[in-house]
Design a protein around this motif. Structure first.
Motif, PDB file in Angstrom:
ATOM      1  N   TYR A  86       0.721  12.493  28.528  1.00 53.57           N
ATOM      2  CA  TYR A  86       0.015  13.078  27.393  1.00 53.57           C
ATOM      3  C   TYR A  86       0.952  13.867  26.491  1.00 53.57           C
ATOM      4  N   ILE A  87       0.487  14.036  25.280  1.00 47.55           N
ATOM      5  CA  ILE A  87       1.132  14.913  24.303  1.00 47.55           C
ATOM      6  C   ILE A  87       0.125  16.019  24.021  1.00 47.55           C
ATOM      7  N   ALA A  88       0.545  17.250  24.274  1.00 45.37           N
ATOM      8  CA  ALA A  88      -0.272  18.408  23.916  1.00 45.37           C
ATOM      9  C   ALA A  88       0.399  19.074  22.715  1.00 45.37           C
ATOM     10  N   HIS A  89      -0.404  19.665  21.862  1.00 42.22           N
ATOM     11  CA  HIS A  89       0.110  20.299  20.647  1.00 42.22           C
ATOM     12  C   HIS A  89      -0.529  21.668  20.488  1.00 42.22           C
ATOM     13  N   HIS A 104      -7.283  13.734  34.758  1.00 39.68           N
ATOM     14  CA  HIS A 104      -7.436  13.442  33.333  1.00 39.68           C
ATOM     15  C   HIS A 104      -6.853  14.601  32.522  1.00 39.68           C
ATOM     16  N   PRO A 105      -6.040  14.314  31.523  1.00 45.23           N
ATOM     17  CA  PRO A 105      -5.374  15.376  30.759  1.00 45.23           C
ATOM     18  C   PRO A 105      -6.289  16.340  30.028  1.00 45.23           C
ATOM     19  N   GLN A 106      -7.549  15.970  29.772  1.00 44.76           N
ATOM     20  CA  GLN A 106      -8.437  16.963  29.151  1.00 44.76           C
ATOM     21  C   GLN A 106      -8.600  18.150  30.092  1.00 44.76           C
ATOM     22  N   ASP A 107      -8.634  17.882  31.397  1.00 45.41           N
ATOM     23  CA  ASP A 107      -8.655  18.976  32.361  1.00 45.41           C
ATOM     24  C   ASP A 107      -7.340  19.742  32.290  1.00 45.41           C
ATOM     25  N   ARG A 113      -4.243  26.029  28.607  1.00 44.59           N
ATOM     26  CA  ARG A 113      -4.770  27.166  27.829  1.00 44.59           C
ATOM     27  C   ARG A 113      -5.028  28.365  28.738  1.00 44.59           C
ATOM     28  N   ASN A 114      -5.682  28.144  29.870  1.00 39.12           N
ATOM     29  CA  ASN A 114      -5.979  29.244  30.800  1.00 39.12           C
ATOM     30  C   ASN A 114      -4.708  29.849  31.384  1.00 39.12           C
ATOM     31  N   GLU A 115      -3.715  28.995  31.649  1.00 41.15           N
ATOM     32  CA  GLU A 115      -2.432  29.428  32.201  1.00 41.15           C
ATOM     33  C   GLU A 115      -1.573  30.125  31.148  1.00 41.15           C
ATOM     34  N   ASP A 122      -3.551  27.833  22.642  1.00 43.54           N
ATOM     35  CA  ASP A 122      -4.328  26.851  21.873  1.00 43.54           C
ATOM     36  C   ASP A 122      -3.841  25.406  22.056  1.00 43.54           C
ATOM     37  N   TRP A 123      -3.424  25.061  23.283  1.00 43.91           N
ATOM     38  CA  TRP A 123      -2.982  23.690  23.548  1.00 43.91           C
ATOM     39  C   TRP A 123      -4.149  22.725  23.355  1.00 43.91           C
ATOM     40  N   ASP A 124      -3.865  21.610  22.704  1.00 42.24           N
ATOM     41  CA  ASP A 124      -4.852  20.567  22.477  1.00 42.24           C
ATOM     42  C   ASP A 124      -4.190  19.226  22.778  1.00 42.24           C
ATOM     43  N   ILE A 125      -4.856  18.363  23.526  1.00 44.84           N
ATOM     44  CA  ILE A 125      -4.300  17.047  23.848  1.00 44.84           C
ATOM     45  C   ILE A 125      -4.435  16.154  22.616  1.00 44.84           C
TER      46      ILE A 125
END
Length: 184
Positions: A86-89, A104-107, A113-115, A122-125
């Motif tokens: 995955y790429i997170a931004h 699954h990368p949504q998890d 974000r929690n970490e 504000d990490w978003d896949i």
């Protein structure tokens, strides 16, 4: 055709490697061996030339002796495993994270974000691809393609300073193109 020796069988058992994960590569060229191993989904082989250090023939797909260096086992298993790349931004920082996850990368995005991975909340896949095999290898290919943009970030994780080495500072489209090329 080679057979596993009692010593090799015992080694595999001690390392919790199923004999089904090991392939007899006797008489095959390196190209043929890798092709067959990929097709069969196996991570290790025997029956090739012995290593110089100990005369062992149990090796990774890349040819590293797993009896001389057991760290190669974990590396090979992760490298050849199935999983999500995955790429997170992060919109606030502009940073990119390239990662691998069995889940699954949504998890994974919620975890990042929690970490507060890299001190960012504000990490978003932005892109996901499930790969049946070689997921770890593809992750490293993307890292290599973006190496010039690597942005080591140190952040506080549970009271300890941790350095993130999977963060890149580049245009999101550039990262997505590297992702697309590596996972095509």
């Amino acid at each position: 055709m080679a057979k596993l020796s009692p010593e090799q069988s015992q080694f595999l058992k001690a390392q919790k490697i199923s004999p089904a994960s090991v392939f007899d590569a006797s008489g095959l060229s390196q190209i043929e061996r890798k092709r067959v191993m990929t097709a069969l989904g196996v991570s290790f082989y025997y029956g090739g030339s012995p290593c110089a250090a100990g005369g062992h023939t149990l090796r990774t797909k890349a040819g590293h002796c797993i009896q001389c260096d057991t760290s190669k086992i974990a590396y090979q298993l992760r490298n050849s495993a199935q999983g999500h790349i995955y790429i997170a931004h992060s919109k606030s920082s502009g940073y990119i994270k390239v990662g691998y996850s069995k889940e699954h990368p949504q998890d994974r995005a919620a975890f990042l974000r929690n970490e507060k991975y890299g001190g960012i909340v504000d990490w978003d896949i932005r892109s996901i691809k499930f790969l049946e095999y070689d997921a770890g290898k593809k992750e490293f290919e993307i890292h290599a393609a973006l190496e010039q943009f690597q942005k080591p970030v140190i952040y506080n994780k549970n009271g300890s300073l941790v350095e993130c080495r999977e963060i890149f500072q580049c245009d999101l489209n550039h990262a997505l193109e590297a992702f697309k090329l590596a996972t095509a």
